[in-house]
Design a protein around this motif. Structure first.
Motif, PDB file in Angstrom:
ATOM      1  N   MET A 183       7.771   2.461  -3.035  1.00 39.96           N
ATOM      2  CA  MET A 183       6.713   1.556  -3.499  1.00 39.96           C
ATOM      3  C   MET A 183       6.885   0.174  -2.882  1.00 39.96           C
ATOM      4  N   ALA A 184       7.080   0.118  -1.551  1.00 35.71           N
ATOM      5  CA  ALA A 184       7.368  -1.153  -0.895  1.00 35.71           C
ATOM      6  C   ALA A 184       6.304  -2.202  -1.195  1.00 35.71           C
ATOM      7  N   PHE A 185       6.759  -3.361  -1.590  1.00 36.99           N
ATOM      8  CA  PHE A 185       5.933  -4.540  -1.858  1.00 36.99           C
ATOM      9  C   PHE A 185       5.002  -4.362  -3.067  1.00 36.99           C
ATOM     10  N   SER A 186       5.288  -3.351  -3.915  1.00 38.51           N
ATOM     11  CA  SER A 186       4.369  -3.121  -5.037  1.00 38.51           C
ATOM     12  C   SER A 186       4.397  -4.282  -6.029  1.00 38.51           C
ATOM     13  N   SER A 187       5.552  -4.957  -6.155  1.00 38.08           N
ATOM     14  CA  SER A 187       5.554  -6.083  -7.114  1.00 38.08           C
ATOM     15  C   SER A 187       4.693  -7.237  -6.586  1.00 38.08           C
ATOM     16  N   CYS A 188       4.633  -7.407  -5.253  1.00 32.78           N
ATOM     17  CA  CYS A 188       3.750  -8.447  -4.680  1.00 32.78           C
ATOM     18  C   CYS A 188       2.286  -8.073  -4.964  1.00 32.78           C
ATOM     19  N   ILE A 189       1.976  -6.790  -4.790  1.00 39.66           N
ATOM     20  CA  ILE A 189       0.593  -6.341  -5.027  1.00 39.66           C
ATOM     21  C   ILE A 189       0.212  -6.581  -6.482  1.00 39.66           C
ATOM     22  N   LYS A 190       1.133  -6.221  -7.390  1.00 42.47           N
ATOM     23  CA  LYS A 190       0.817  -6.371  -8.827  1.00 42.47           C
ATOM     24  C   LYS A 190       0.569  -7.843  -9.170  1.00 42.47           C
ATOM     25  N   ALA A 191       1.393  -8.726  -8.604  1.00 42.44           N
ATOM     26  CA  ALA A 191       1.224 -10.168  -8.882  1.00 42.44           C
ATOM     27  C   ALA A 191      -0.145 -10.641  -8.387  1.00 42.44           C
ATOM     28  N   ALA A 192      -0.529 -10.185  -7.207  1.00 42.37           N
ATOM     29  CA  ALA A 192      -1.824 -10.605  -6.641  1.00 42.37           C
ATOM     30  C   ALA A 192      -2.988  -9.984  -7.416  1.00 42.37           C
ATOM     31  N   GLN A 193      -2.831  -8.722  -7.822  1.00 46.65           N
ATOM     32  CA  GLN A 193      -3.901  -8.060  -8.595  1.00 46.65           C
ATOM     33  C   GLN A 193      -4.147  -8.799  -9.908  1.00 46.65           C
ATOM     34  N   ALA A 194      -3.061  -9.281 -10.528  1.00 47.80           N
ATOM     35  CA  ALA A 194      -3.195  -9.980 -11.813  1.00 47.80           C
ATOM     36  C   ALA A 194      -4.070 -11.221 -11.675  1.00 47.80           C
ATOM     37  N   LYS A 195      -4.083 -11.789 -10.474  1.00 44.30           N
ATOM     38  CA  LYS A 195      -4.893 -12.998 -10.257  1.00 44.30           C
ATOM     39  C   LYS A 195      -6.190 -12.683  -9.522  1.00 44.30           C
ATOM     40  N   GLY A 196      -6.472 -11.422  -9.319  1.00 43.59           N
ATOM     41  CA  GLY A 196      -7.711 -11.029  -8.613  1.00 43.59           C
ATOM     42  C   GLY A 196      -7.653 -11.294  -7.123  1.00 43.59           C
ATOM     43  N   ASP A 197      -6.439 -11.396  -6.561  1.00 44.53           N
ATOM     44  CA  ASP A 197      -6.301 -11.702  -5.136  1.00 44.53           C
ATOM     45  C   ASP A 197      -6.025 -10.479  -4.269  1.00 44.53           C
ATOM     46  N   PHE A 198      -6.063  -9.290  -4.860  1.00 41.02           N
ATOM     47  CA  PHE A 198      -5.858  -8.077  -4.050  1.00 41.02           C
ATOM     48  C   PHE A 198      -6.753  -6.986  -4.614  1.00 41.02           C
ATOM     49  N   THR A 199      -7.840  -6.684  -3.899  1.00 36.05           N
ATOM     50  CA  THR A 199      -8.807  -5.696  -4.416  1.00 36.05           C
ATOM     51  C   THR A 199      -8.788  -4.404  -3.602  1.00 36.05           C
ATOM     52  N   ILE A 200      -7.888  -4.311  -2.599  1.00 32.38           N
ATOM     53  CA  ILE A 200      -7.825  -3.108  -1.752  1.00 32.38           C
ATOM     54  C   ILE A 200      -7.250  -1.958  -2.585  1.00 32.38           C
ATOM     55  N   PRO A 201      -7.831  -0.755  -2.504  1.00 30.47           N
ATOM     56  CA  PRO A 201      -7.259   0.357  -3.278  1.00 30.47           C
ATOM     57  C   PRO A 201      -5.973   0.881  -2.637  1.00 30.47           C
ATOM     58  N   ARG A 202      -4.886   0.210  -2.874  1.00 25.10           N
ATOM     59  CA  ARG A 202      -3.610   0.590  -2.243  1.00 25.10           C
ATOM     60  C   ARG A 202      -2.479   0.092  -3.136  1.00 25.10           C
ATOM     61  N   GLU A 203      -1.522   0.988  -3.479  1.00 24.46           N
ATOM     62  CA  GLU A 203      -0.498   0.575  -4.434  1.00 24.46           C
ATOM     63  C   GLU A 203       0.824   0.177  -3.772  1.00 24.46           C
ATOM     64  N   ARG A 204       0.941   0.372  -2.463  1.00 22.35           N
ATOM     65  CA  ARG A 204       2.143  -0.077  -1.739  1.00 22.35           C
ATOM     66  C   ARG A 204       1.734  -0.367  -0.310  1.00 22.35           C
ATOM     67  N   LEU A 205       2.599  -1.074   0.434  1.00 20.55           N
ATOM     68  CA  LEU A 205       2.245  -1.464   1.804  1.00 20.55           C
ATOM     69  C   LEU A 205       3.207  -0.843   2.796  1.00 20.55           C
ATOM     70  N   SER A 206       2.698  -0.513   3.996  1.00 14.22           N
ATOM     71  CA  SER A 206       3.565  -0.093   5.094  1.00 14.22           C
ATOM     72  C   SER A 206       3.506  -1.192   6.144  1.00 14.22           C
ATOM     73  N   LEU A 207       4.545  -2.026   6.157  1.00 17.52           N
ATOM     74  CA  LEU A 207       4.625  -3.137   7.117  1.00 17.52           C
ATOM     75  C   LEU A 207       5.797  -2.829   8.043  1.00 17.52           C
ATOM     76  N   TYR A 208       5.510  -2.687   9.327  1.00 15.81           N
ATOM     77  CA  TYR A 208       6.534  -2.254  10.283  1.00 15.81           C
ATOM     78  C   TYR A 208       6.867  -3.367  11.267  1.00 15.81           C
ATOM     79  N   GLU A 209       8.148  -3.717  11.341  1.00 12.56           N
ATOM     80  CA  GLU A 209       8.585  -4.664  12.372  1.00 12.56           C
ATOM     81  C   GLU A 209       8.478  -3.982  13.736  1.00 12.56           C
ATOM     82  N   SER A 210       7.925  -4.694  14.712  1.00  9.73           N
ATOM     83  CA  SER A 210       7.726  -4.097  16.046  1.00  9.73           C
ATOM     84  C   SER A 210       8.911  -4.456  16.952  1.00  9.73           C
ATOM     85  N   PRO A 211       8.937  -3.962  18.199  1.00  4.09           N
ATOM     86  CA  PRO A 211      10.059  -4.342  19.074  1.00  4.09           C
ATOM     87  C   PRO A 211      10.059  -5.832  19.399  1.00  4.09           C
ATOM     88  N   GLN A 212       8.911  -6.503  19.277  1.00  6.43           N
ATOM     89  CA  GLN A 212       8.869  -7.937  19.616  1.00  6.43           C
ATOM     90  C   GLN A 212       9.251  -8.787  18.403  1.00  6.43           C
TER      91      GLN A 212
END
Ligand SMILES: Cc1cc2nc3c(=O)[nH]c(=O)nc-3n(C[C@H](O)[C@H](O)[C@H](O)COP(=O)(O)OP(=O)(O)OC[C@H]3O[C@@H](n4cnc5c(N)ncnc54)[C@H](O)[C@@H]3O)c2cc1C
Length: 464
Positions: free
Chosen positions: A232-261
């Motif tokens: 559930m990566a970053f789910s606590s960030c999503i929950k905090a934003a949802q509580a303030k109406g700042d995240f309306t995307i239907p997604r409960e966790r994020l996939s953020l990948y560091e690239s080679p750069q």
């Protein structure tokens, strides 16, 4: 609906042994595989660069090419050569060097040992150079329109580009369009979506950001190890934003990948529900919704996600990412049970190990589960690439014959390369021997694949 009849004489511009439609991972595997096996090969791609989702949709990293225990690289061949060439120019990191649960594997555990971070610009260049070096003729900026039919066989294709309509004759055609465009228009039966309601996995607009502070992201996961354990990566960030109406995307966790750069991350976070990737009106809507979602996610990342406070938008994908459309009905349909049991097939042409990854078509859930239900490595049989009813046509990549659930695993890029390479090898052997692809002895295909560097398990060894 009103209809018109449209008829024209058009030039036959080329005759080849193997015609590959679509230059994504499957098409690259197919074209290079066919050329390596000696076929005169033409690769047709609608965009001005190769790579498919890996470039046009900014999708990445390449998901795992290793067995689930991380011990054996099960996808090699064209895929591995391409990765090593990109790595040599600083555009990729070989999967053997990328463990699970780190920034480059999006702090994911299951199915994320041995992913391949890569730079899409390196992919554009290296994939074209590799094709040319192996003797593949490229025809970019060209779209497949219709198959040329000869009785029950596909004998080439009608294409369109700035030069107008034209025909190419081919002994064998390989459909790597991801949407089974060739097969569907040739009359091959196909299925779409879940068997219960026909709904497909959602689309996603990928984007890249720069100026990310990776140390702060690492610190966040030290404080939230449960988000790795619970997938559930970053789910606590999503929950905090949802509580303030700042995240309306239907997604409960994020996939953020560091690239080679340094400081550059890929963001797999948008989710567009209820769209059909074979419908241009839906695709148009998805592009617009996707880019609106990117702006919302960007603001959210800056405000709520440690390490992303000062991130800058680098680019959005040229095309919205489509996870699922048509799946052909082939001589065999791969099932979830096959992947779970690790079933042995006499006509195995590829191994893979990525788990079933099904994003919910109706809400923010789904994705890779942590249960590890698929075998350590499972097999894909040649018959999944052979369409019912039509001859001299093979299919590879996202549109092969598999259930919605099995496709959720084999749809990712490394297996698409491997399926493509097998289709290209079989198509070239068929053309050389004057056989229907379905009649090519599978042992020839397997031996040629292994001779060319593919992995087909411990028991298949090259004999010539
Ligand atoms: C949002 C999203 C996230 C994903 N995440 C990952 C991930 O992290 N890692 C991973 O490994 N996989 C991931 N995948 C899966 C993976 O990207 C695809 O399933 C894979 O690219 C399939 O390969 P392909 O060659 O069959 O299709 P594609 O990559 O779609 O390539 C098809 C090619 O055919 C061309 N084409 C299509 N129709 C025509 C036509 N009529 N005429 C001419 N050319 C045509 C297209 O332009 C394209 O170049 C993801 C997919 C999506 C959508």
């Amino acid at each position: 609906m009103e209809t018109v009849t449209y008829q024209r004489e058009i030039p036959v511009t080329k005759t080849v042994d193997v015609l590959v439609i679509g230059g994504g991972p499957a098409g690259l595997g197919a074209a290079i595989g066919a050329a390596k096996t000696g076929a005169k090969t033409l690769l047709v791609e609608r965009y001005g660069f190769l790579g498919g989702n890996a470039t046009a949709s900014l999708v990445g990293p390449f998901m795992t090419s290793f067995s689930a225990d991380g011990k054996t690289q099960v996808i090699r061949g064209v895929f591995d050569e391409l990765v090593r060439r990109m790595e040599a120019m600083g555009g990729a990191i070989h999967p053997s060097k990328v463990p699970a649960a780190v920034a480059k594997s999006a702090y994911m555990k299951h199915g994320h040992t041995g992913v391949t971070p890569f730079d899409p610009e390196a992919m554009k260049l290296v994939s074209a150079e590799m094709c040319l070096e192996y003797g593949v003729e490229l025809l970019l900026h060209t779209i497949f329109i219709d198959p040329l039919l000869d009785g029950d066989a596909v004998a080439g294709a009608i294409l369109h580009n700035k030069g107008g309509l034209q025909a190419v004759r081919a002994y064998t055609t390989i459909d790597c369009s991801a949407d089974a465009d060739v097969a569907a228009r040739a009359g091959v039966p196909f299925a779409i979506g879940r068997s219960s309601d026909g709904l497909t996995q959602p689309m996603t607009m990928f984007f890249r950001v720069g100026n990310v502070n990776g140390a702060q992201v690492a610190e966040y996961f030290k404080e939230h190890p449960e988000e790795i354990e619970q997938r559930m990566a970053f789910s606590s960030c999503i929950k905090a934003a949802q509580a303030k109406g700042d995240f309306t995307i239907p997604r409960e966790r994020l996939s953020l990948y560091e690239s080679p750069q340094e400081g550059v991350w890929r963001v797999n976070a948008s989710r567009i529900l209820g769209t059909d990737g074979t419908n241009a009106a839906d695709l148009t809507r998805a592009e617009i919704i996707g880019r609106r979602q990117v702006m919302e996610i960007l603001a959210f990342l800056r405000a709520y996600v440690p390490g992303f406070t000062h991130c800058t938008l680098i680019d959005t994908a040229a095309q919205v990412g489509v996870r699922e459309t048509r799946r052909i009905v082939g001589e065999y349909t791969l099932t979830a049970e096959d992947l779970i049991a690790g079933r042995d097939f006499p006509d195995t042409i590829a191994y893979a190990a990525y788990p079933m990854d099904i994003h919910s078509p109706t809400d923010g859930g789904g994705g890779v589960s942590n249960k590890g239900e698929t075998a350590d490595a499972y097999q894909i049989p040649f018959r999944c690439l052979v369409p019912r009813n039509i001859e001299r046509l093979l299919v590879a990549g996202r549109c092969v014959s598999a259930t919605h659930e099995a496709l959720g695993a084999i749809r990712v890029m490394p297996p698409s390369f491997a399926m493509g390479e097998a289709a290209g090898t079989a198509a070239a052997l068929a053309a050389a021997e004057g056989l229907r692809p379905r009649d090519v002895p599978v042992s020839w295909v397997q031996e040629t694949l292994v001779k060319h560097g593919a992995y087909l398990g411990p028991s298949v060894r090259p004999t010539h």
